[in-house]
Design an enzyme around this catalytic site. Structure first.
Site, PDB file in Angstrom:
ATOM      1  N   LYS A 114       8.672 -67.652  57.339  1.00 22.12           N
ATOM      2  CA  LYS A 114       7.914 -66.393  57.321  1.00 22.12           C
ATOM      3  C   LYS A 114       7.069 -66.260  56.073  1.00 22.12           C
ATOM      4  O   LYS A 114       5.985 -65.669  56.109  1.00 22.12           O
ATOM      5  CB  LYS A 114       8.862 -65.195  57.452  1.00 22.12           C
ATOM      6  CG  LYS A 114       9.416 -65.035  58.844  1.00 22.12           C
ATOM      7  CD  LYS A 114       9.955 -63.630  59.058  1.00 22.12           C
ATOM      8  CE  LYS A 114      10.432 -63.453  60.483  1.00 22.12           C
ATOM      9  NZ  LYS A 114      11.086 -62.165  60.711  1.00 22.12           N
ATOM     10  N   LYS A 207       8.849 -71.989  69.210  1.00 23.57           N
ATOM     11  CA  LYS A 207       9.630 -70.874  69.715  1.00 23.57           C
ATOM     12  C   LYS A 207       8.724 -69.771  70.284  1.00 23.57           C
ATOM     13  O   LYS A 207       7.670 -69.502  69.711  1.00 23.57           O
ATOM     14  CB  LYS A 207      10.425 -70.324  68.529  1.00 23.57           C
ATOM     15  CG  LYS A 207      11.579 -69.457  68.835  1.00 23.57           C
ATOM     16  CD  LYS A 207      12.361 -69.157  67.560  1.00 23.57           C
ATOM     17  CE  LYS A 207      11.578 -68.249  66.625  1.00 23.57           C
ATOM     18  NZ  LYS A 207      12.374 -67.665  65.552  1.00 23.57           N
ATOM     19  N   LYS A 210       7.138 -63.063  68.770  1.00 23.87           N
ATOM     20  CA  LYS A 210       6.368 -61.821  68.810  1.00 23.87           C
ATOM     21  C   LYS A 210       5.031 -61.972  68.111  1.00 23.87           C
ATOM     22  O   LYS A 210       4.086 -61.263  68.406  1.00 23.87           O
ATOM     23  CB  LYS A 210       7.148 -60.726  68.075  1.00 23.87           C
ATOM     24  CG  LYS A 210       8.356 -60.214  68.822  1.00 23.87           C
ATOM     25  CD  LYS A 210       9.178 -59.309  67.909  1.00 23.87           C
ATOM     26  CE  LYS A 210      10.357 -58.702  68.646  1.00 23.87           C
ATOM     27  NZ  LYS A 210      11.332 -58.096  67.741  1.00 23.87           N
TER      28      LYS A 210
HETATM   29  P1  AMP Z   1      13.818 -60.484  66.549  1.00 20.01           P
HETATM   30  O1  AMP Z   1      12.706 -60.180  67.452  1.00 20.01           O
HETATM   31  O2  AMP Z   1      13.469 -61.526  65.559  1.00 20.01           O
HETATM   32  O3  AMP Z   1      14.439 -59.282  65.939  1.00 20.01           O
HETATM   33  O4  AMP Z   1      14.941 -61.116  67.466  1.00 20.01           O
HETATM   34  C1  AMP Z   1      15.835 -60.354  68.241  1.00 20.01           C
HETATM   35  C2  AMP Z   1      16.824 -61.252  68.951  1.00 20.01           C
HETATM   36  O5  AMP Z   1      16.132 -62.111  69.872  1.00 20.01           O
HETATM   37  C3  AMP Z   1      17.594 -62.196  68.009  1.00 20.01           C
HETATM   38  O6  AMP Z   1      18.930 -62.303  68.454  1.00 20.01           O
HETATM   39  C4  AMP Z   1      16.866 -63.515  68.155  1.00 20.01           C
HETATM   40  O7  AMP Z   1      17.712 -64.607  67.902  1.00 20.01           O
HETATM   41  C5  AMP Z   1      16.459 -63.459  69.624  1.00 20.01           C
HETATM   42  N1  AMP Z   1      15.272 -64.275  69.860  1.00 20.01           N
HETATM   43  C6  AMP Z   1      14.045 -64.126  69.298  1.00 20.01           C
HETATM   44  N2  AMP Z   1      13.176 -65.057  69.757  1.00 20.01           N
HETATM   45  C7  AMP Z   1      13.873 -65.825  70.635  1.00 20.01           C
HETATM   46  C8  AMP Z   1      13.541 -66.949  71.458  1.00 20.01           C
HETATM   47  N3  AMP Z   1      12.315 -67.471  71.476  1.00 20.01           N
HETATM   48  N4  AMP Z   1      14.521 -67.472  72.239  1.00 20.01           N
HETATM   49  C9  AMP Z   1      15.777 -66.949  72.245  1.00 20.01           C
HETATM   50  N5  AMP Z   1      16.153 -65.888  71.494  1.00 20.01           N
HETATM   51  C10 AMP Z   1      15.221 -65.327  70.699  1.00 20.01           C
END
Ligand code: AMP
Ligand code: TRP
Length: 346
Positions: A114, A207, A210
């Site tokens: 990041k 990956k 967002k």
């Molecule tokens: P975040 O949007 O970073 O707060 O992620 C929220 C949850 O979604 C966390 O448990 C991440 O590990 C999961 N997550 C985010 N991106 C992915 C992805 N591409 N595949 C699987 N899990 C994800």
């Protein structure tokens, strides 16, 4: 709430909740409700470790809460709230900043990704992010944390912090009547299902995220049927037909990803999906995937829309959840204050 097994997890309100968040995390949040007491948090304090437009942050906070509810989380039986409403998270995070070592944080790959090349210009908050995450979990003394694969390292750090706190303050902890000396439990990550790491639809080695500038890289939970169909049809593939066995996916990241998504959405194993579609053309498989995705995600998107149209209701859920979370979290912080030796009114 019974204290024994407790689930905690968080999602950042940073826009564009996508299929990766849903399959990697939220689907598991929903399942765990049947067997555990669960606390699900919209982690707005984490969001501001990188610049967020304030109006967008407010909107995204309500949107994540709406997604939780639309996906089937029951905010009455369990707890749904946003992190900034429970100040105990930030208080415990400060203590953990003084427990965690620089060397531990220096190893965090998410910070490196990041912060990018211009590390000098990253916020101090982005660097300290994992100790706030440890505080989120441990302020409830949660035992199980459903997350996607990318959070594994942060969970390991959480355990290191818990262990060091228990060691550093062993005598005081025992003096409080915790004979084992284990004031904080060692929380376990729950990284389960066929889609713990959903990849970008444009590049099977990246990956789904967002922040990817291309909206075609991800399926957003707010996408309508047309958008889902277009994105799946345009998803990158290779010219070969689908293999009949899983090992045939090993060198084909895009095919592997789409099969994994199909498996996760349908609740089947990848091998089973390949038995049905193996040998066939991608176009047929993609049509079935569109139908499945629209069928599963369409109602969630529609319900999110309905809920976000009524911010009063969503805000009510969050403040009610925060009030219930505060009772649990404050009890831990008060005990920590006594353990550390802070004077407080009793
Ligand atoms: P975040 O949007 O970073 O707060 O992620 C929220 C949850 O979604 C966390 O448990 C991440 O590990 C999961 N997550 C985010 N991106 C992915 C992805 N591409 N595949 C699987 N899990 C994800
Ligand atoms: N770091 C997590 C992510 O980016 C979000 C998060 C914050 C979290 N606090 C948490 C996840 C506590 C699980 C438990 O996805």
């Amino acid at each position: 709430m019974t204290a024994k097994e407790l689930v905690f997890s968080g999602v950042q309100p940073t826009g564009n909740l996508h299929l990766g968040n849903y399959l990697g995390a939220i689907v598991n949040f929903v399942k765990l409700q049947d067997t555990h007491d669960c606390i699900y948090c919209v982690v707005d304090l984490h969001a501001i470790t990188m610049w967020q437009d304030p109006a967008e942050l407010t909107k995204a906070t309500r949107e994540v809460a709406a997604a939780f509810i639309a996906a089937g989380i029951d905010p009455r039986t369990h707890i749904v709230f946003n992190q900034s409403q429970v100040s105990a998270h930030a208080e415990l995070a400060w203590v953990f900043n003084c427990v965690a070592r620089l060397g531990w944080l220096n190893r965090m790959t998410q910070f490196k990704e990041k912060a990018g090349k211009d590390r000098e210009n990253a916020s101090v908050g982005l660097y300290a992010y994992p100790s706030l995450m440890a505080a989120d979990i441990l302020v409830y003394r949660a035992t199980h944390v459903p997350v996607g694969e990318d959070q594994k390292q942060h969970l390991e750090l959480t355990r290191d912090i818990a262990q060091k706190f228990n060691n550093d303050f062993g005598d005081q902890i025992r003096a409080q009547g915790v004979d084992s000396g284990l004031f904080f439990p060692m929380p376990e990550p729950l990284i389960t299902g066929p889609a713990t790491r959903v990849m970008s639809l444009r590049d099977g080695t990246k990956k789904m995220s967002k922040s990817d500038p291309s909206d075609y890289s991800r399926i957003n939970l707010s996408d309508d049927a047309d958008a889902i169909a277009q994105k799946v049809r345009k998803a990158k593939t290779d010219p070969e037909p689908l293999p009949s066995e899983e090992k045939g996916l090993e060198t084909r990241p895009e095919a592997d990803n789409l099969v994994g998504i199909y498996a996760a959405l349908s609740g089947r194993a990848k091998a089973d999906v390949l038995r049905e579609f193996g040998g066939g053309q991608f176009s047929n498989f993609k049509s079935s995937l569109v139908d499945l995705a629209v069928d599963k995600l369409g109602p969630i998107g529609a319900e999110m829309k309905r809920l976000t149209a009524d911010p009063g209701y969503v805000d009510g859920v969050l403040s009610d959840g925060a009030a219930r979370a505060r009772v649990l979290a404050d009890a831990t912080v008060n005990a920590v204050k006594d353990i550390v030796g802070f004077v407080r009114a009793k």
